[in-house]
Design an enzyme around this catalytic site. Structure first.
Site, PDB file in Angstrom:
ATOM      1  N   GLY A   1       1.724 -12.737  -0.406  1.00  0.00           N
ATOM      2  CA  GLY A   1       2.943 -13.273   0.206  1.00  0.00           C
ATOM      3  C   GLY A   1       2.721 -14.662   0.781  1.00  0.00           C
TER       4      GLY A   1
ATOM      5  NE  ARG B   1       4.425  -4.521   8.693  1.00  0.00           N
ATOM      6  CZ  ARG B   1       3.688  -3.617   8.080  1.00  0.00           C
ATOM      7  NH1 ARG B   1       3.977  -2.340   8.228  1.00  0.00           N
ATOM      8  NH2 ARG B   1       2.676  -3.967   7.322  1.00  0.00           N
ATOM      9  NE  ARG B   2      -0.383  -7.862   9.826  1.00  0.00           N
ATOM     10  CZ  ARG B   2      -1.388  -8.198   8.998  1.00  0.00           C
ATOM     11  NH1 ARG B   2      -2.632  -8.064   9.388  1.00  0.00           N
ATOM     12  NH2 ARG B   2      -1.133  -8.661   7.798  1.00  0.00           N
TER      13      ARG B   2
ATOM     14  CE1 TYR C   1       3.333  -0.492  -4.250  1.00  0.00           C
ATOM     15  CE2 TYR C   1       2.158   0.282  -6.196  1.00  0.00           C
ATOM     16  CZ  TYR C   1       2.573  -0.757  -5.383  1.00  0.00           C
ATOM     17  OH  TYR C   1       2.234  -2.046  -5.694  1.00  0.00           O
TER      18      TYR C   1
ATOM     19  CG  ASP D   1       8.984  -2.699   9.881  1.00  0.00           C
ATOM     20  OD1 ASP D   1       8.936  -2.708   8.629  1.00  0.00           O
ATOM     21  OD2 ASP D   1       8.476  -1.807  10.591  1.00  0.00           O
TER      22      ASP D   1
HETATM   23  N1  LIG Z   1      -2.651  -6.670  -4.659  1.00  0.00           N
HETATM   24  C1  LIG Z   1      -2.498  -6.068  -5.830  1.00  0.00           C
HETATM   25  O1  LIG Z   1      -3.475  -5.746  -6.529  1.00  0.00           O
HETATM   26  C2  LIG Z   1      -1.120  -5.770  -6.342  1.00  0.00           C
HETATM   27  C3  LIG Z   1      -0.988  -5.182  -7.609  1.00  0.00           C
HETATM   28  C4  LIG Z   1       0.281  -4.929  -8.093  1.00  0.00           C
HETATM   29  C5  LIG Z   1       1.389  -5.258  -7.359  1.00  0.00           C
HETATM   30  N2  LIG Z   1       1.249  -5.814  -6.129  1.00  0.00           N
HETATM   31  C6  LIG Z   1       2.456  -6.130  -5.370  1.00  0.00           C
HETATM   32  O2  LIG Z   1       2.296  -7.388  -4.789  1.00  0.00           O
HETATM   33  C7  LIG Z   1       2.924  -7.438  -3.513  1.00  0.00           C
HETATM   34  C8  LIG Z   1       1.922  -7.854  -2.451  1.00  0.00           C
HETATM   35  O3  LIG Z   1       0.969  -6.852  -2.336  1.00  0.00           O
HETATM   36  P1  LIG Z   1      -0.309  -6.727  -1.430  1.00  0.00           P
HETATM   37  O4  LIG Z   1      -0.324  -5.312  -0.996  1.00  0.00           O
HETATM   38  O5  LIG Z   1      -1.478  -7.173  -2.161  1.00  0.00           O
HETATM   39  O6  LIG Z   1      -0.020  -7.496  -0.150  1.00  0.00           O
HETATM   40  P2  LIG Z   1       0.013  -8.976   0.423  1.00  0.00           P
HETATM   41  O7  LIG Z   1       1.135  -9.771  -0.082  1.00  0.00           O
HETATM   42  O8  LIG Z   1      -1.346  -9.563   0.324  1.00  0.00           O
HETATM   43  O9  LIG Z   1       0.315  -8.533   1.929  1.00  0.00           O
HETATM   44  C9  LIG Z   1       1.507  -7.811   2.231  1.00  0.00           C
HETATM   45  C10 LIG Z   1       2.393  -8.705   3.089  1.00  0.00           C
HETATM   46  O10 LIG Z   1       3.626  -8.031   3.328  1.00  0.00           O
HETATM   47  C11 LIG Z   1       3.801  -7.867   4.726  1.00  0.00           C
HETATM   48  N3  LIG Z   1       4.448  -6.584   4.935  1.00  0.00           N
HETATM   49  C12 LIG Z   1       3.992  -5.368   4.554  1.00  0.00           C
HETATM   50  N4  LIG Z   1       4.840  -4.414   4.970  1.00  0.00           N
HETATM   51  C13 LIG Z   1       5.851  -5.054   5.609  1.00  0.00           C
HETATM   52  C14 LIG Z   1       7.004  -4.613   6.281  1.00  0.00           C
HETATM   53  N5  LIG Z   1       7.297  -3.314   6.410  1.00  0.00           N
HETATM   54  N6  LIG Z   1       7.822  -5.534   6.849  1.00  0.00           N
HETATM   55  C15 LIG Z   1       7.520  -6.850   6.776  1.00  0.00           C
HETATM   56  N7  LIG Z   1       6.447  -7.327   6.144  1.00  0.00           N
HETATM   57  C16 LIG Z   1       5.606  -6.431   5.584  1.00  0.00           C
HETATM   58  C17 LIG Z   1       2.412  -7.953   5.330  1.00  0.00           C
HETATM   59  O11 LIG Z   1       2.448  -8.484   6.622  1.00  0.00           O
HETATM   60  P3  LIG Z   1       2.510  -7.643   7.982  1.00  0.00           P
HETATM   61  O12 LIG Z   1       1.479  -6.580   7.868  1.00  0.00           O
HETATM   62  O13 LIG Z   1       2.215  -8.699   9.002  1.00  0.00           O
HETATM   63  O14 LIG Z   1       3.897  -7.136   8.078  1.00  0.00           O
HETATM   64  C18 LIG Z   1       1.745  -8.961   4.425  1.00  0.00           C
HETATM   65  O15 LIG Z   1       2.030 -10.268   4.826  1.00  0.00           O
HETATM   66  C19 LIG Z   1       3.529  -6.066  -3.305  1.00  0.00           C
HETATM   67  O16 LIG Z   1       4.884  -6.077  -3.683  1.00  0.00           O
HETATM   68  C20 LIG Z   1       2.721  -5.180  -4.216  1.00  0.00           C
HETATM   69  O17 LIG Z   1       3.471  -4.057  -4.634  1.00  0.00           O
HETATM   70  C21 LIG Z   1       0.007  -6.088  -5.595  1.00  0.00           C
END
Ligand SMILES: NC(=O)c1ccc[n+]([C@@H]2O[C@H](COP(=O)([O-])OP(=O)(O)OC[C@H]3O[C@@H](n4cnc5c(N)ncnc54)[C@H](OP(=O)(O)O)[C@@H]3O)[C@@H](O)[C@H]2O)c1
Length: 271
Positions: free
Chosen positions: A26, A45-46, A161, A71
């Protein structure tokens, strides 16, 4: 034709809004938008992490970055985001936040699954509806719904998910076909393994490295940068050509084989 960097704010509008932008992918989407000259609203959120990320991106790119602590599971999220952004033109909306209940479907609490549906299905619908209307009214804009290779088949250990990510994938494709005549690009962004803090902390480290499973995590920056080069290439864009090849190969196999193959990876590395 993909717009040039210089034309980004003119083509899409002055501001980007990235939901889920305090770290990892993000934050990389927010940085990539800023690098193209957009001001950015970042949601998460943080507070501390979000404000640090916002400050870093503003310093690096010389743009305005507005952090909004919210959130995505809050039922009032539509009003909160509206109040925080009604004074600006959001030309690029990236819905990146996700909740990923992890474990066998029946072992995870029903509450956790339902929060997942709110974060992964209801809130992207609310925000895409609101921001999409404003974009079509102006005749320009872009929406990216971040989905996953997990959305392409049932996925053991991440059953709800993966199902929710399939909702985002199909919602984005339908919106692409409806909004393209109004000057708005919509992309369902199918993301493969990406080395984000969330992803790395969720791995079952007993299982060895992801490379053993032929899963080479990519950097958040490369994944974020790619979609901004392909906003006009919807309805579906993959985070890497290898992901597209893997998806095409799986689609030709018997369904049971495809589902079981994904389950072998997820139950080894994320059980
Ligand atoms: N990483 C992978 O390997 C992968 C693979 C396939 C798809 N994706 C997709 O890529 C996207 C990012 O995935 P990631 O898990 O790697 O995370 P990321 O983007 O590295 O981190 C998640 C971000 O979303 C925020 N967030 C999470 N829950 C939230 C909520 N309820 N309200 C507001 N903000 C929220 C978190 O911040 P806070 O905790 O500060 O809220 C953080 O900034 C997701 O849509 C995921 O499904 C990722």
């Amino acid at each position: 034709v993909a717009p040039t960097d210089e034309s980004f704010p003119e083509r899409y509008g002055r501001w980007a809004l990235v939901a889920g932008a305090s770290e990892g992918l993000g934050a990389a989407f927010a940085g990539a938008a800023a690098a193209r000259g957009l001001d950015v609203v970042v949601l998460a959120r943080r507070r501390r992490e979000l404000e640090e990320t916002a400050g870093r991106i503003a310093d690096e790119h010389g743009v305005q970055v507005r952090p909004v602590v919210v959130d995505m599971a809050d039922p009032d999220v539509g009003r909160i985001v509206a109040e925080a952004t009604d004074d600006v033109e959001v030309g690029l909306f990236v819905y990146n936040a996700a909740a990923s209940p992890q474990g066998k479907f029946l072992d995870v609490s029903l509450d956790e699954h339902l929060v997942g549906l709110r974060v992964n299905c209801i809130t992207p619908t609310v925000l895409a509806h609101r921001l999409g209307k404003r974009m079509t009214g102006r005749g320009r804009g872009a929406i990216v719904l971040v989905t996953s290779m997990a959305a392409l088949q049932g996925t053991k250990v991440f059953a709800s998910y993966a199902a929710a990510k399939a909702y985002e994938l199909i919602l984005g494709e339908g919106m692409w076909d409806e909004l393209r005549d109004d000057g708005v690009d919509v992309v369902s962004y199918v993301v493969g393994a990406t080395a984000t803090p969330t992803m790395l902390s969720s791995i079952n480290r007993e299982g060895g490295s992801l490379a053993d499973a032929s899963v080479e995590p990519r950097t958040p920056e490369s994944v974020a940068g790619r979609v901004l080069e392909h906003l006009h290439d919807g309805p579906r864009v993959y985070s890497h050509p290898d992901d597209e090849r893997a998806a095409d190969a799986s689609a030709t196999k018997p369904r049971a084989e495809t589902v079981a193959a994904m389950g072998r990876v997820t139950s080894k590395f994320w059980a």
